[in-house]
Design a protein around this motif. Structure first.
Motif, short mmCIF file in Angstrom:
data_model
loop_
_atom_site.label_atom_id
_atom_site.label_comp_id
_atom_site.label_asym_id
_atom_site.label_seq_id
_atom_site.Cartn_x
_atom_site.Cartn_y
_atom_site.Cartn_z
N PRO A 6 31.50 26.11 51.38
CA PRO A 6 32.67 25.24 51.50
C PRO A 6 33.29 24.93 50.13
O PRO A 6 32.58 24.71 49.15
CB PRO A 6 32.12 23.98 52.18
CG PRO A 6 30.67 23.98 51.86
CD PRO A 6 30.25 25.42 51.75
N ASP A 7 34.64 24.93 50.13
CA ASP A 7 35.44 24.56 48.93
C ASP A 7 35.02 25.35 47.70
O ASP A 7 34.82 24.79 46.62
CB ASP A 7 35.28 23.06 48.65
CG ASP A 7 35.71 22.21 49.84
OD1 ASP A 7 36.65 22.63 50.55
OD2 ASP A 7 35.13 21.14 50.06
N SER A 8 34.87 26.64 47.85
CA SER A 8 34.41 27.47 46.74
C SER A 8 35.40 28.60 46.46
O SER A 8 36.08 29.11 47.37
CB SER A 8 33.02 28.08 47.04
OG SER A 8 32.08 27.07 47.28
N GLU A 9 35.50 28.99 45.21
CA GLU A 9 36.25 30.17 44.78
C GLU A 9 35.25 31.14 44.17
O GLU A 9 34.25 30.74 43.57
CB GLU A 9 37.32 29.78 43.76
CG GLU A 9 38.40 28.87 44.35
CD GLU A 9 39.47 28.51 43.33
OE1 GLU A 9 39.44 29.07 42.21
OE2 GLU A 9 40.33 27.68 43.64
N ALA A 10 35.56 32.46 44.32
CA ALA A 10 34.59 33.47 43.90
C ALA A 10 35.27 34.59 43.15
O ALA A 10 36.47 34.85 43.28
CB ALA A 10 33.84 34.01 45.12
N MET A 11 34.50 35.26 42.31
CA MET A 11 34.92 36.41 41.54
C MET A 11 33.77 37.40 41.50
O MET A 11 32.59 37.00 41.38
CB MET A 11 35.30 35.97 40.11
CG MET A 11 35.88 37.09 39.24
SD MET A 11 36.13 36.51 37.53
CE MET A 11 37.11 35.06 37.76
N VAL A 12 34.10 38.69 41.59
CA VAL A 12 33.09 39.75 41.55
C VAL A 12 33.40 40.64 40.36
O VAL A 12 34.51 41.17 40.24
CB VAL A 12 33.06 40.57 42.84
CG1 VAL A 12 32.00 41.67 42.75
CG2 VAL A 12 32.78 39.68 44.04
N CYS A 13 32.41 40.83 39.47
CA CYS A 13 32.56 41.70 38.29
C CYS A 13 31.55 42.84 38.42
O CYS A 13 30.39 42.61 38.81
CB CYS A 13 32.31 40.92 37.01
SG CYS A 13 33.42 39.49 36.80
N PHE A 14 31.97 44.06 38.03
CA PHE A 14 31.08 45.22 38.20
C PHE A 14 31.46 46.31 37.22
O PHE A 14 32.55 46.33 36.64
CB PHE A 14 31.15 45.73 39.64
CG PHE A 14 32.56 46.01 40.11
CD1 PHE A 14 33.14 47.26 39.94
CD2 PHE A 14 33.31 45.01 40.72
CE1 PHE A 14 34.42 47.52 40.37
CE2 PHE A 14 34.59 45.27 41.15
CZ PHE A 14 35.17 46.52 40.97
N ASP A 15 30.52 47.24 37.07
CA ASP A 15 30.74 48.41 36.23
C ASP A 15 31.76 49.33 36.92
O ASP A 15 31.56 49.70 38.09
CB ASP A 15 29.39 49.12 36.02
CG ASP A 15 29.49 50.23 34.97
OD1 ASP A 15 30.54 50.92 34.91
OD2 ASP A 15 28.52 50.41 34.22
N LYS A 16 32.81 49.72 36.21
CA LYS A 16 33.88 50.52 36.82
C LYS A 16 33.40 51.93 37.18
O LYS A 16 34.00 52.58 38.02
CB LYS A 16 35.06 50.62 35.84
CG LYS A 16 35.77 49.30 35.64
CD LYS A 16 36.93 49.42 34.67
CE LYS A 16 36.46 49.61 33.24
NZ LYS A 16 37.57 49.60 32.26
N ARG A 17 32.29 52.36 36.58
CA ARG A 17 31.81 53.72 36.85
C ARG A 17 30.83 53.75 38.02
O ARG A 17 30.87 54.64 38.86
CB ARG A 17 31.15 54.30 35.61
CG ARG A 17 32.10 54.42 34.41
CD ARG A 17 31.33 54.71 33.14
NE ARG A 17 30.42 53.62 32.82
CZ ARG A 17 29.58 53.61 31.79
NH1 ARG A 17 29.54 54.67 30.97
NH2 ARG A 17 28.78 52.59 31.57
N THR A 18 29.93 52.74 38.08
CA THR A 18 28.89 52.75 39.11
C THR A 18 29.18 51.77 40.25
O THR A 18 28.65 51.94 41.34
CB THR A 18 27.54 52.39 38.48
OG1 THR A 18 27.62 51.09 37.91
CG2 THR A 18 27.17 53.38 37.39
N GLU A 19 30.00 50.76 39.97
CA GLU A 19 30.39 49.75 40.94
C GLU A 19 29.18 49.03 41.54
O GLU A 19 28.79 47.97 41.09
CB GLU A 19 31.29 50.34 42.03
CG GLU A 19 32.64 50.83 41.52
CD GLU A 19 33.56 51.24 42.63
OE1 GLU A 19 33.18 51.11 43.80
OE2 GLU A 19 34.68 51.71 42.32
N LYS A 20 28.53 49.57 42.54
CA LYS A 20 27.48 48.85 43.26
C LYS A 20 26.17 48.74 42.48
O LYS A 20 25.37 47.86 42.74
CB LYS A 20 27.21 49.55 44.60
CG LYS A 20 28.40 49.49 45.55
CD LYS A 20 28.06 50.17 46.89
CE LYS A 20 29.24 50.09 47.84
NZ LYS A 20 28.94 50.75 49.15
N ASN A 21 25.99 49.60 41.52
CA ASN A 21 24.71 49.58 40.82
C ASN A 21 24.61 48.43 39.83
O ASN A 21 23.52 47.90 39.61
CB ASN A 21 24.47 50.90 40.10
CG ASN A 21 24.22 52.05 41.08
OD1 ASN A 21 23.77 51.81 42.20
ND2 ASN A 21 24.51 53.26 40.66
#
Length: 351
Positions: free
Chosen positions: A237-252
């Motif tokens: 509730p009442d939260s903001e989020a951001m996702v940062c990742f490696d542009k080459r591997t993404e999920k790793n």
């Protein structure tokens, strides 16, 4: 002919009785032939004997073709081209009607035609033009100069509206706030932030990095140069989020960051509640200080290195209390990247 239109008499109708034709026009006949003989001498002539007949007219006799007879020219006295002749010969009247010579008037010399040089004529014309120009110029400057009226000083008109001095802040309707967005401009990286860490490595001073932030967030943080950040979503509730990742591997290699406000009191009970919602399972949590909790897992169930952080802080600009949470996961060999991101978020939110 239809009614309503005037009728005209025929063009061959007889004229009235009173009409009389105009009188005939009499034209004079041709002039009478002038006598070829000279007029008779006046009766008052001083001589009684008749005057001799005029000599035969002059002519040029041309010889016939092939004839050797020379040309004969006979001359008669004629009236001079100019003036009058000398006194008449003896026995002749003062005016000879045959030749038209007036002997009584005396001799008159013929007029002499003088030729004026062309250069003299040009000089006279040029002198006249120059004199006319000088007189015109003198007359022009002798006239009184036209005076121009003095320019009137304009009187400023009073205006009900006074324009504000520039520069001024623009005004207009408020920009609407969209759901899930925060107000304000992105914050910059704090150069005076203390260097803090809960585990492992931190960014070096000259390391190649990128800076991540979101609109309305009161802080920014560093990420590896080959990472990028996008907006995210979290079930809190009442939260903001951001996702940062490696542009080459993404999920790793990636990290999730949340930001939400803490209740006004934000006491121990409020913090415990928020930590429970964020960590879900509080087993293995460690306390860094009164505002910070973290947990480090060498290898989770997915075989990833995982470092989690929960930190409470108060924004000095607005006085609002927040909780920031970070969940970074990488391959065990790349765990330093996850540690650097978590430690930098903690440093930038420590005031």
């Amino acid at each position: 002919m239809s009614q309503g239109y005037p009728s005209f008499p025929s063009w061959d109708e007889a004229q009235p009785v009173e009409y009389a034709p105009p009188p005939a026009v009499a034209y004079p006949g041709p002039p009478a032939a002038r006598p070829s003989a000279p007029p008779a001498a006046p009766a008052s002539m001083p001589y009684a004997a008749p005057y001799p007949a005029p000599p035969a007219p002059s002519f040029f006799a041309q010889p016939a073709v092939g004839s050797s007879v020379p040309t004969v020219i006979t001359e008669i006295p004629m009236a001079p081209a100019f003036g009058r002749a000398a006194p008449p010969p003896a026995g002749y009247p003062d005016f000879d009607y045959a030749t038209g010579i007036d002997y009584a008037a005396g001799p008159v010399a013929p007029p002499v035609a003088r030729k004026v040089p062309r250069a003299a004529i040009y000089g006279i014309v040029a002198t006249a033009l120059l004199a006319a120009g000088v007189l015109g110029y003198a007359n022009l400057h002798s006239r009184p100069a036209a005076s121009r009226p003095a320019a009137a000083t304009p009187t400023p008109r009073a205006s009900a509206f006074e324009a504000p001095p520039f520069p001024v802040d623009p005004t207009g309707p408020a920009v609407p706030t969209f759901p899930g967005a925060s107000k304000g401009a992105p914050a910059g990286l704090r150069a005076d932030a203390p260097a803090r860490q809960v585990a492992g490595a931190t960014f070096g001073r000259d390391e190649d990095v990128s800076v991540a932030t979101s609109g309305g967030w009161p802080f920014a943080f560093r990420i590896p140069a080959d990472w990028k950040c996008v907006g995210g979503k979290v079930d809190l509730p009442d939260s903001e989020a951001m996702v940062c990742f490696d542009k080459r591997t993404e999920k790793n290699e990636r990290a999730g960051i949340i930001l939400r406000t803490c209740p006004s009191t934000c006491d121990a009970a409020d913090r415990a509640k928020l930590d429970q919602q964020w960590f879900e399972n509080t087993a293995g949590l460690r306390r860094a200080d009164g505002d910070t909790r973290f947990r480090q897992t060498a290898e989770n169930g997915a075989g990833k290195y995982q470092l989690e952080l929960g930190h409470f802080f108060t924004d000095p600009a607005s006085g609002v209390k927040y909780q920031v949470g970070v969940d970074a996961r990488t391959a065990p060999a790349q765990k330093a990247k996850a540690q650097k991101v978590v430690n930098d978020v903690l440093s930038q939110t420590t005031f």
